[in-house]
Scaffold this motif. Sequence first.
Motif, PDB file in Angstrom:
ATOM      1  N   LYS A  77       1.148  -1.213  -0.193  1.00  0.00           N
ATOM      2  CA  LYS A  77      -0.075  -0.042   0.232  1.00  0.00           C
ATOM      3  C   LYS A  77       0.978   1.419  -0.137  1.00  0.00           C
ATOM      4  O   LYS A  77       0.919   1.948   0.829  1.00  0.00           O
ATOM      5  N   PRO A  78       1.345   1.713  -1.064  1.00  0.00           N
ATOM      6  CA  PRO A  78       3.282   2.911  -0.804  1.00  0.00           C
ATOM      7  C   PRO A  78       1.490   3.577  -1.771  1.00  0.00           C
ATOM      8  O   PRO A  78       0.644   4.117  -1.706  1.00  0.00           O
ATOM      9  N   ASP A  79       2.427   5.228  -0.837  1.00  0.00           N
ATOM     10  CA  ASP A  79       1.719   6.300  -1.064  1.00  0.00           C
ATOM     11  C   ASP A  79       1.811   6.852  -2.818  1.00  0.00           C
ATOM     12  O   ASP A  79       1.497   7.792  -2.919  1.00  0.00           O
ATOM     13  N   LEU A  80       3.275   6.548  -3.157  1.00  0.00           N
ATOM     14  CA  LEU A  80       3.628   7.041  -4.436  1.00  0.00           C
ATOM     15  C   LEU A  80       4.627   5.703  -4.915  1.00  0.00           C
ATOM     16  O   LEU A  80       5.059   5.694  -4.208  1.00  0.00           O
ATOM     17  N   ILE A  81       4.154   5.672  -6.124  1.00  0.00           N
ATOM     18  CA  ILE A  81       4.742   5.138  -6.993  1.00  0.00           C
ATOM     19  C   ILE A  81       5.417   5.945  -8.299  1.00  0.00           C
ATOM     20  O   ILE A  81       4.657   6.117  -8.729  1.00  0.00           O
ATOM     21  N   LEU A 106      -5.833   0.461  -4.894  1.00  0.00           N
ATOM     22  CA  LEU A 106      -5.282   2.086  -4.129  1.00  0.00           C
ATOM     23  C   LEU A 106      -5.661   2.791  -3.915  1.00  0.00           C
ATOM     24  O   LEU A 106      -6.029   3.426  -5.085  1.00  0.00           O
ATOM     25  N   ASP A 107      -5.126   3.953  -2.910  1.00  0.00           N
ATOM     26  CA  ASP A 107      -5.526   4.769  -3.151  1.00  0.00           C
ATOM     27  C   ASP A 107      -3.706   5.449  -3.542  1.00  0.00           C
ATOM     28  O   ASP A 107      -3.246   5.970  -2.103  1.00  0.00           O
ATOM     29  N   THR A 108      -3.329   5.762  -4.200  1.00  0.00           N
ATOM     30  CA  THR A 108      -1.903   5.926  -4.449  1.00  0.00           C
ATOM     31  C   THR A 108      -2.016   6.465  -5.414  1.00  0.00           C
ATOM     32  O   THR A 108      -2.718   6.223  -6.445  1.00  0.00           O
ATOM     33  N   ARG A 109      -0.960   7.526  -5.601  1.00  0.00           N
ATOM     34  CA  ARG A 109      -0.050   8.613  -7.204  1.00  0.00           C
ATOM     35  C   ARG A 109       0.251   7.845  -7.573  1.00  0.00           C
ATOM     36  O   ARG A 109       1.077   7.510  -6.832  1.00  0.00           O
TER      37      ARG A 109
END
Length: 293
Positions: A77-81, A106-109
Amino acid sequence: MPAATDIVAMLGLTGHLVGRTHECDWPPGILADIPAVTATSLPEALTSREISASIAGDPHRGSSLYQLDVAMLDDLKPDLILTQDLCDVCAVSYERVNDAVRLIDLDTRVVSLEARTIGGILDTVDAVAALTGTEGRAAEIRADSERRLAALPGSVTGAPTVLFVEWLDPLMPGGHWVPEQITYAGGRSLLLGPGAHSTPYRWSVVADLAPDVVVFGPCGFTPERTFDEVSVAAAQPGWAALPAVRQGQVWVVDGPAYFNRPGPRVVDGAEILAAILAGRPDSRARRVPVDAG
C-alpha cells in the motif's frame, strides 16, 4: 524503475521505500531489506543477441518481459509509485502500473518519470522532491551536479569522436543523455545527439565512422558480462582497423550504474568518460585488450 530508486536514495528517503524492482541494485544492501514487486521472464544467462531475439518475437515488444506482483503491491500500500513510460524494454510501464492500482483500488499516486536529457534528469529529481518534501536536498543535488559538469572540458575544438555502445547485438549507440555525457567529457558523440532515442545500426557503419574511442556499457549488463560479449564487436569486419582499436582506446564501463539509468549518477558517468579521454582513467573503466575476441 532503478533510476527512481536511485533518486529516492539520494534524496535521503531510503527508509520510506517499501518496494523496488528486481533490477534495483543501488544503494548497496537494498536487496536484502526491500521486497521486489517485479520479476522478468528472461533467463539470466542470455546473450544480447538472444535477448534481442526474445523481444523481437514478442508481439507486444517489451511489455510482457516483466511481471508485476499485484498482490504484494496491495499488501505494501504505497502512497507514491514512481514508474516510467520511456521504454517498454527497460521497466514496467506507467500504463500497466496504473491498471494495477485501479484493479486493487489503491489510494496511490502514480508518477511517470520521463527524462531524456541531463537537464531532464535533474528536473525529475526536483519533481520527486516536491512530492516528498525534500526540496532542500534536491537543490543540493542539482548544485553539486551542475558544479561538477561545469568543471569538465565540455565542447572543444578537435574533440575525439566517441562511440558509446549501449547494446552489442544488434549494435545500438547510447542515446538520450549519453551524447551529453560525451560532450561534457570533451568528446564528440557519434550517430546520436542529445535526447535522441537509440535505434539499431549495422556494424559496418562503425567502420565507416572510424571512432577514436569506443566505450561499451550495455544496458543492464555488468562489466564482467560485457567483457564476455566484446568478441561480438571484435569479430566484425574492419574492427581491427578502427583508430580506437589501434590506439588501445576501447573501454568497458558499468552501464547500469553510470550511463543507462536517468538518475544523478550520470554525472559520475560524464566524469568517467572525461578521465578516459584525458588519459587518466580510474578503476571504473577497464581497457579492452587489443586481442580481445
